[in-house]
Design a protein around this motif. Structure first.
Motif, PDB file in Angstrom:
ATOM      1  N   GLU A  34       0.658  -1.416   0.274  1.00  0.00           N
ATOM      2  CA  GLU A  34      -0.080   0.125  -0.203  1.00  0.00           C
ATOM      3  C   GLU A  34       1.112   1.648   0.505  1.00  0.00           C
ATOM      4  OE1 GLU A  34      -3.796  -1.772   2.961  1.00  0.00           O
ATOM      5  OE2 GLU A  34      -2.063  -0.662   3.659  1.00  0.00           O
ATOM      6  N   CYS A  35       2.172   0.970   0.625  1.00  0.00           N
ATOM      7  CA  CYS A  35       2.543   2.948   1.209  1.00  0.00           C
ATOM      8  C   CYS A  35       3.620   2.555  -0.394  1.00  0.00           C
ATOM      9  CB  CYS A  35       4.265   1.563   1.711  1.00  0.00           C
ATOM     10  SG  CYS A  35       4.859   3.676   2.294  1.00  0.00           S
ATOM     11  N   ILE A  36       3.812   1.527  -0.905  1.00  0.00           N
ATOM     12  CA  ILE A  36       4.422   1.665  -2.363  1.00  0.00           C
ATOM     13  C   ILE A  36       3.358   2.452  -3.417  1.00  0.00           C
ATOM     14  CG2 ILE A  36       5.773   0.637  -4.207  1.00  0.00           C
ATOM     15  CD1 ILE A  36       7.285  -1.179  -2.434  1.00  0.00           C
ATOM     16  N   ALA A  37       2.272   1.841  -3.969  1.00  0.00           N
ATOM     17  CA  ALA A  37       1.163   2.488  -4.434  1.00  0.00           C
ATOM     18  C   ALA A  37       0.788   4.025  -4.053  1.00  0.00           C
ATOM     19  CB  ALA A  37       0.283   1.250  -4.441  1.00  0.00           C
ATOM     20  N   ALA A  38       0.734   3.935  -3.450  1.00  0.00           N
ATOM     21  CA  ALA A  38       0.673   5.310  -2.879  1.00  0.00           C
ATOM     22  C   ALA A  38       1.645   6.496  -3.190  1.00  0.00           C
ATOM     23  CB  ALA A  38       0.211   5.217  -1.332  1.00  0.00           C
ATOM     24  N   ASN A  39       3.084   5.332  -2.793  1.00  0.00           N
ATOM     25  CA  ASN A  39       3.767   6.620  -3.850  1.00  0.00           C
ATOM     26  C   ASN A  39       4.349   6.653  -4.990  1.00  0.00           C
ATOM     27  OD1 ASN A  39       6.779   6.521  -4.001  1.00  0.00           O
ATOM     28  ND2 ASN A  39       6.806   7.158  -1.873  1.00  0.00           N
ATOM     29  N   LEU A  40       4.511   5.818  -5.351  1.00  0.00           N
ATOM     30  CA  LEU A  40       4.015   5.647  -7.232  1.00  0.00           C
ATOM     31  C   LEU A  40       2.547   6.633  -7.698  1.00  0.00           C
ATOM     32  CD1 LEU A  40       5.096   1.937  -7.750  1.00  0.00           C
ATOM     33  CD2 LEU A  40       6.173   4.271  -7.587  1.00  0.00           C
ATOM     34  N   SER A  41       2.126   6.651  -6.747  1.00  0.00           N
ATOM     35  CA  SER A  41       0.941   7.633  -7.338  1.00  0.00           C
ATOM     36  C   SER A  41       0.757   9.055  -7.171  1.00  0.00           C
ATOM     37  CB  SER A  41      -0.879   7.122  -6.639  1.00  0.00           C
ATOM     38  OG  SER A  41      -0.537   7.573  -5.341  1.00  0.00           O
ATOM     39  N   VAL A  42       2.108   9.289  -6.693  1.00  0.00           N
ATOM     40  CA  VAL A  42       1.983  10.590  -6.107  1.00  0.00           C
ATOM     41  C   VAL A  42       3.180  11.311  -6.790  1.00  0.00           C
ATOM     42  CG1 VAL A  42       0.229  11.217  -4.117  1.00  0.00           C
ATOM     43  CG2 VAL A  42       2.718  10.225  -4.151  1.00  0.00           C
ATOM     44  N   ARG A  43       4.293  10.230  -7.399  1.00  0.00           N
ATOM     45  CA  ARG A  43       5.140  10.507  -7.938  1.00  0.00           C
ATOM     46  C   ARG A  43       5.044  11.380  -9.478  1.00  0.00           C
ATOM     47  NH1 ARG A  43      10.061   7.695  -6.001  1.00  0.00           N
ATOM     48  NH2 ARG A  43      11.312   8.865  -7.510  1.00  0.00           N
ATOM     49  N   ASP A  44       5.847  12.057 -10.340  1.00  0.00           N
ATOM     50  CA  ASP A  44       6.226  13.227 -10.425  1.00  0.00           C
ATOM     51  C   ASP A  44       7.248  11.711 -12.177  1.00  0.00           C
ATOM     52  OD1 ASP A  44       5.201  14.242 -12.957  1.00  0.00           O
ATOM     53  OD2 ASP A  44       7.137  15.913 -12.586  1.00  0.00           O
ATOM     54  N   LEU A  45       6.779  11.316 -12.836  1.00  0.00           N
ATOM     55  CA  LEU A  45       7.633   9.917 -12.631  1.00  0.00           C
ATOM     56  C   LEU A  45       7.320  10.208 -14.645  1.00  0.00           C
ATOM     57  CD1 LEU A  45       7.459   7.239 -10.693  1.00  0.00           C
ATOM     58  CD2 LEU A  45       9.562   8.449 -10.984  1.00  0.00           C
ATOM     59  N   ALA A  46       8.264   9.928 -16.038  1.00  0.00           N
ATOM     60  CA  ALA A  46       7.737   9.424 -16.968  1.00  0.00           C
ATOM     61  C   ALA A  46       7.236   7.842 -17.440  1.00  0.00           C
ATOM     62  CB  ALA A  46       9.110   9.201 -17.569  1.00  0.00           C
ATOM     63  N   PRO A  47       6.065   8.146 -17.784  1.00  0.00           N
ATOM     64  CA  PRO A  47       5.345   6.491 -18.271  1.00  0.00           C
ATOM     65  C   PRO A  47       6.481   5.707 -18.381  1.00  0.00           C
ATOM     66  CG  PRO A  47       4.654   8.546 -20.570  1.00  0.00           C
ATOM     67  CD  PRO A  47       6.136   9.190 -19.066  1.00  0.00           C
ATOM     68  N   ARG A  48       6.872   5.302 -18.929  1.00  0.00           N
ATOM     69  CA  ARG A  48       8.443   4.601 -18.616  1.00  0.00           C
ATOM     70  C   ARG A  48       8.725   3.675 -17.924  1.00  0.00           C
ATOM     71  NH1 ARG A  48       9.182  -0.181 -19.972  1.00  0.00           N
ATOM     72  NH2 ARG A  48      10.816  -0.837 -20.360  1.00  0.00           N
ATOM     73  N   THR A  49       9.496   4.904 -16.565  1.00  0.00           N
ATOM     74  CA  THR A  49       9.991   4.428 -15.451  1.00  0.00           C
ATOM     75  C   THR A  49       8.779   4.328 -14.363  1.00  0.00           C
ATOM     76  OG1 THR A  49      11.742   6.605 -15.509  1.00  0.00           O
ATOM     77  CG2 THR A  49      11.260   5.827 -13.763  1.00  0.00           C
ATOM     78  N   ARG A  50       8.043   4.878 -14.746  1.00  0.00           N
ATOM     79  CA  ARG A  50       6.543   3.756 -13.498  1.00  0.00           C
ATOM     80  C   ARG A  50       6.152   2.217 -14.346  1.00  0.00           C
ATOM     81  NH1 ARG A  50       3.479   6.724 -10.931  1.00  0.00           N
ATOM     82  NH2 ARG A  50       4.143   8.243 -11.713  1.00  0.00           N
ATOM     83  N   GLU A  51       6.281   2.553 -14.964  1.00  0.00           N
ATOM     84  CA  GLU A  51       5.812   1.263 -14.940  1.00  0.00           C
ATOM     85  C   GLU A  51       7.111   0.612 -15.006  1.00  0.00           C
ATOM     86  OE1 GLU A  51       5.778   0.741 -20.056  1.00  0.00           O
ATOM     87  OE2 GLU A  51       4.392   1.646 -20.088  1.00  0.00           O
ATOM     88  N   GLU A  52       8.594   0.091 -15.408  1.00  0.00           N
ATOM     89  CA  GLU A  52       9.167   0.089 -14.871  1.00  0.00           C
ATOM     90  C   GLU A  52       8.956  -0.419 -13.538  1.00  0.00           C
ATOM     91  OE1 GLU A  52      12.223  -1.684 -15.762  1.00  0.00           O
ATOM     92  OE2 GLU A  52      11.410  -1.533 -18.114  1.00  0.00           O
ATOM     93  N   TYR A  53       8.929   0.755 -12.629  1.00  0.00           N
ATOM     94  CA  TYR A  53       8.695   0.151 -11.235  1.00  0.00           C
ATOM     95  C   TYR A  53       7.212  -0.624 -10.620  1.00  0.00           C
ATOM     96  CZ  TYR A  53      12.371   4.421 -10.685  1.00  0.00           C
ATOM     97  OH  TYR A  53      13.177   5.260  -9.858  1.00  0.00           O
ATOM     98  N   GLU A  54       6.761  -0.208 -11.367  1.00  0.00           N
ATOM     99  CA  GLU A  54       5.279  -0.755 -10.584  1.00  0.00           C
ATOM    100  C   GLU A  54       5.512  -2.638 -11.539  1.00  0.00           C
ATOM    101  OE1 GLU A  54       2.205   1.254 -13.264  1.00  0.00           O
ATOM    102  OE2 GLU A  54       1.688   2.559 -12.027  1.00  0.00           O
ATOM    103  N   SER A  55       6.313  -2.756 -12.355  1.00  0.00           N
ATOM    104  CA  SER A  55       7.240  -4.362 -12.863  1.00  0.00           C
ATOM    105  C   SER A  55       7.901  -5.077 -11.894  1.00  0.00           C
ATOM    106  CB  SER A  55       7.041  -4.184 -14.571  1.00  0.00           C
ATOM    107  OG  SER A  55       7.924  -5.588 -15.034  1.00  0.00           O
ATOM    108  N   TYR A  56       8.743  -4.145 -11.426  1.00  0.00           N
ATOM    109  CA  TYR A  56       9.518  -4.238 -10.002  1.00  0.00           C
ATOM    110  C   TYR A  56       8.702  -4.852  -9.457  1.00  0.00           C
ATOM    111  CZ  TYR A  56      13.923  -2.462 -12.897  1.00  0.00           C
ATOM    112  OH  TYR A  56      14.472  -2.372 -13.885  1.00  0.00           O
ATOM    113  N   VAL A  57       7.523  -3.698  -8.199  1.00  0.00           N
ATOM    114  CA  VAL A  57       6.716  -4.425  -6.881  1.00  0.00           C
ATOM    115  C   VAL A  57       5.753  -5.515  -7.561  1.00  0.00           C
ATOM    116  CG1 VAL A  57       5.134  -3.276  -6.091  1.00  0.00           C
ATOM    117  CG2 VAL A  57       6.257  -1.815  -6.643  1.00  0.00           C
ATOM    118  N   GLU A  58       5.207  -5.763  -9.476  1.00  0.00           N
ATOM    119  CA  GLU A  58       5.147  -6.853  -9.344  1.00  0.00           C
ATOM    120  C   GLU A  58       5.044  -8.128  -9.196  1.00  0.00           C
ATOM    121  OE1 GLU A  58       1.491  -9.413 -10.024  1.00  0.00           O
ATOM    122  OE2 GLU A  58       1.270  -7.382  -9.943  1.00  0.00           O
ATOM    123  N   ARG A  59       7.045  -8.161  -9.727  1.00  0.00           N
ATOM    124  CA  ARG A  59       7.857  -9.422 -10.112  1.00  0.00           C
ATOM    125  C   ARG A  59       8.370  -9.504  -8.810  1.00  0.00           C
ATOM    126  NH1 ARG A  59      11.033  -7.246 -14.035  1.00  0.00           N
ATOM    127  NH2 ARG A  59      13.117  -7.739 -13.323  1.00  0.00           N
TER     128      ARG A  59
END
Length: 93
Positions: A34-59
């Motif tokens: 939940e903490c990671i999801a909340a953090n990612l939701s408010v971060r100003d990230l490039a789309p590809r960076t966001r995808e990478e981070y979400e992929s790492y969390v998922e994997r």
């Protein structure tokens, strides 16, 4: 300024309600996922960076017991155990 705001919000705890820090229970709990999801939701990230981070969390975290633990409950031993489990997984190419 921030310190003044924090001090203004503090109220004395009545003696019959005070507990030592190691006996206090959080009013709410937040898991690592939940903490990671909340953090990612408010971060100003490039789309590809966001995808990478979400992929790492998922994997590596979303389906692991560490991701489901309360932040307050995570210990160094938990992190070491999680890392050991990661090392035991087959390498992904």
């Amino acid at each position: 300024m921030a310190c003044a705001v924090l001090r203004a919000g503090r109220r004395p705890v009545p003696p019959d309600q005070w507990l030592p820090p190691d006996q206090r229970v959080a009013r709410f709990t937040v898991t690592l996922n939940e903490c990671i999801a909340a953090n990612l939701s408010v971060r100003d990230l490039a789309p590809r960076t966001r995808e990478e981070y979400e992929s790492y969390v998922e994997r590596f975290l979303a389906h692991d017991e560490l991701g489901r633990k309360s932040l307050r409950a995570i210990s160094a031993r938990d992190v070491t155990s999680w890392y050991t489990r990661l090392q035991a997984r087959p390498a992904r190419r």
